[in-house]
Design an enzyme around this catalytic site. Structure first.
Site, PDB file in Angstrom:
ATOM      1  CD  GLU A   1      36.560 -19.719 -88.114  1.00 22.04           C
ATOM      2  OE1 GLU A   1      37.328 -19.195 -88.961  1.00 22.04           O
ATOM      3  OE2 GLU A   1      36.949 -20.506 -87.249  1.00 22.04           O
ATOM      4  CB  CYS A  61      36.759 -16.982 -95.697  1.00 21.35           C
ATOM      5  SG  CYS A  61      36.316 -18.542 -94.974  1.00 21.35           S
ATOM      6  CD  GLU A  90      36.936 -11.951 -97.787  1.00 26.34           C
ATOM      7  OE1 GLU A  90      36.297 -11.149 -97.078  1.00 26.34           O
ATOM      8  OE2 GLU A  90      36.943 -13.177 -97.580  1.00 26.34           O
TER       9      GLU A  90
END
Ligand code: ADP
Length: 473
Positions: free
Chosen positions: A242, A276, A377
């Site tokens: 993940e 996330c 990100e």
């Protein structure tokens, strides 16, 4: 550390701090290579009897752990707020979400079904059984320090696997508390082992190379995930990954811009953007941009930062100085390249905020592909808004990323929403919905966001192998 049913403390220790004020709130042992070996040995020995337990026995223990977790909900949430910084209300929600996995997989353990398969040969019969993969090495992050543990451990245990957990070095106290929960629930010695380390690479290397570990499950950054995946692949280990995300959110022209701004501000600033699945590129149609930005900016400007223990604060600290510097550098780069600042854009240092890593909830508009924040990100409270004019282009822009974890759509038109749902290359898509997560729903990403799914029926498959029996009669 918790190894083979014993608490191990006689080691050199490393401190754990409260990111809201820098205060040292505890310390945990720094594992040695011998500890890693002892934990893997314990899990490997326990595997022999754990895999023989019935699904009903495993289910009963998971159910007991669920009950204990809920009875300790307030205490676990307070620990999480002290160690990770999120507001107490968010910690309470996370403990509940974390407990949900125990209950869900307590139930799923009883539904590990095989098949009988017809053969082309009259005297042949096929059956399949699902068997546990074996010993699991689990590595978890600090942003959701309890639910990421149960999301991995519950399906592994339900499947009949034993495991060694290495939590993030920023949040080992939550992991220790969860080890207590499992101990109190009565899991046999060696089934669950927890080791803490200030050198995660040492543990990662052991998980990827020790032949007794059959499966690696990891939640963390894409950079580390890729390294671990490469090492694990060389040793033919199963993996679940993940990893990072860079979620787009699209506000289509038929959506209510005020409603969309409300939803996106709630999900964007949740956990101070340290998620996330946080929306990191918000695409708004040019006809809606003014109303959307006005609402989003007003909402962001109203959010209060500070200690998670004070009611009314909804913005916690970033986890550390490096995280704050990264967020600020993305914002400064965007501003230097022509983005406009609607609110925020700086570190918060008023009064006691100076003691922690607080960053103001920030809204940027006019974000373009040349800016770092468009590609990298963002793990902080920054909402970058991109104004678009063509619906087909916006889908291509949303997909133009190495990541494929979550995406969000706002639209009141069924066919627009459905087409977008089908066109977006992401594992989780919220359609007028800012919380598309549940223990019952598969969580996971495409592309560089990872491999495999957690939660749901699929979550337990990650810990099972298929064994075929061909019988000649
Ligand atoms: P984040 O950016 O979320 O901190 P990391 O990938 O650095 O992401 O951390 C997630 C988890 O991975 C943590 O438990 C951390 O200790 C662990 N980790 C970091 N580097 C390594 C490594 N080289 N090998 C194994 N685990 C690692």
């Amino acid at each position: 550390m918790y190894i083979n049913g014993h608490w191990v403390t006689e080691r050199s220790h490393f401190p754990v701090t409260n990111p809201a004020n820098g205060e040292v709130i505890g310390e945990v042992p720094d594992c040695t290579p011998e500890d890693i070996d002892a934990a893997i040995t314990a899990a490997s020995n326990a595997q022999k009897s754990w895999k023989q337990t019935t699904a009903y026995e495993r289910s009963g223990l998971l159910y007991r752990a669920w009950e204990i977790m809920l009875s300790r909900k307030q205490e676990l949430a307070e620990l999480m707020t002290r160690e990770q910084g999120k507001p107490l209300k968010a910690s309470l929600n996370e403990v509940q979400y974390g407990a949900d996995f125990l209950l869900w997989f307590a139930e799923e353990s009883k539904r590990i079904n095989g098949q009988t398969i017809p053969s082309a040969r009259g005297n042949q019969r096929f059956i399949t059984q699902k068997v546990p993969v074996g010993v699991v090495g689990a590595i978890t992050p600090w942003n959701y320090p309890i639910s990421m543990i149960t999301r991995k451990l519950a399906p592994a245990l339900a499947a009949g696997c034993t495991l060694v957990l290495k939590p993030a070095e920023h949040t080992p106290l939550c992991a220790k508390a969860m080890a207590e929960v499992f101990e109190q629930a009565g899991f046999p010695a060696g089934v669950i082992n927890v080791i803490t380390s200030r050198d995660p690479a040492l543990v990662g290397e052991a998980f990827c190379t020790d032949p007794r570990i059959r499966k690696l499950t990891f939640t963390g950054s894409t950079a580390v995930g890729k390294q671990l995946n490469a090492r694990a692949a060389a040793n033919m280990k199963r993996v679940s990954m993940e990893l990072g995300g860079h979620a787009p959110a699209i506000v289509f022209p038929d959506a209510d811009p005020v409603h969309a701004a409300k939803g996106l501000s709630l999900v964007k600033f949740l956990n101070t953007g340290q998620a996330c699945i946080s929306p990191n590129r918000i695409f708004v149609h040019k006809d809606q941009a003014e109303a959307f930005l006005a609402e989003l900016t007003a909402r962001a400007a109203r959010l209060k930062a500070g200690s998670g223990f004070e009611a009314g604060n909804s913005i916690g600290p970033l986890i550390n100085e490096a995280a704050l510097q990264k967020v600020d550098s993305q914002v400064q780069d965007a501003l230097a390249k022509g983005a406009t600042l609607h609110t925020g854009g700086q570190r918060l240092t008023d009064g006691e905020l100076a003691e922690g890593c607080f960053y103001a909830p920030t809204v940027l508009a006019g974000v373009t592909p040349e800016m770092k924040i468009y590609r990298e990100e963002t793990f902080g409270p920054v909402a970058p808004v991109v104004i678009y004019s063509d619906d087909d282009d916006v889908l291509a822009m949303a997909n133009d990323t190495e990541y494929g974890l979550a995406a969000y759509i706002y639209s009141n038109d069924l066919s627009t929403a459905f087409k977008a749902f089908e066109a977006l290359e992401f594992g989780i898509i919220g359609i007028n919905d800012i919380n598309p997560t549940s223990a019952a729903a598969p969580f996971g990403g495409m592309k560089n966001s990872g491999l495999g799914r957690e939660g749901a029926q699929e979550g337990i498959e990650e810990y099972l192998e298929t064994k075929l029996g061909g019988f000649a009669l």
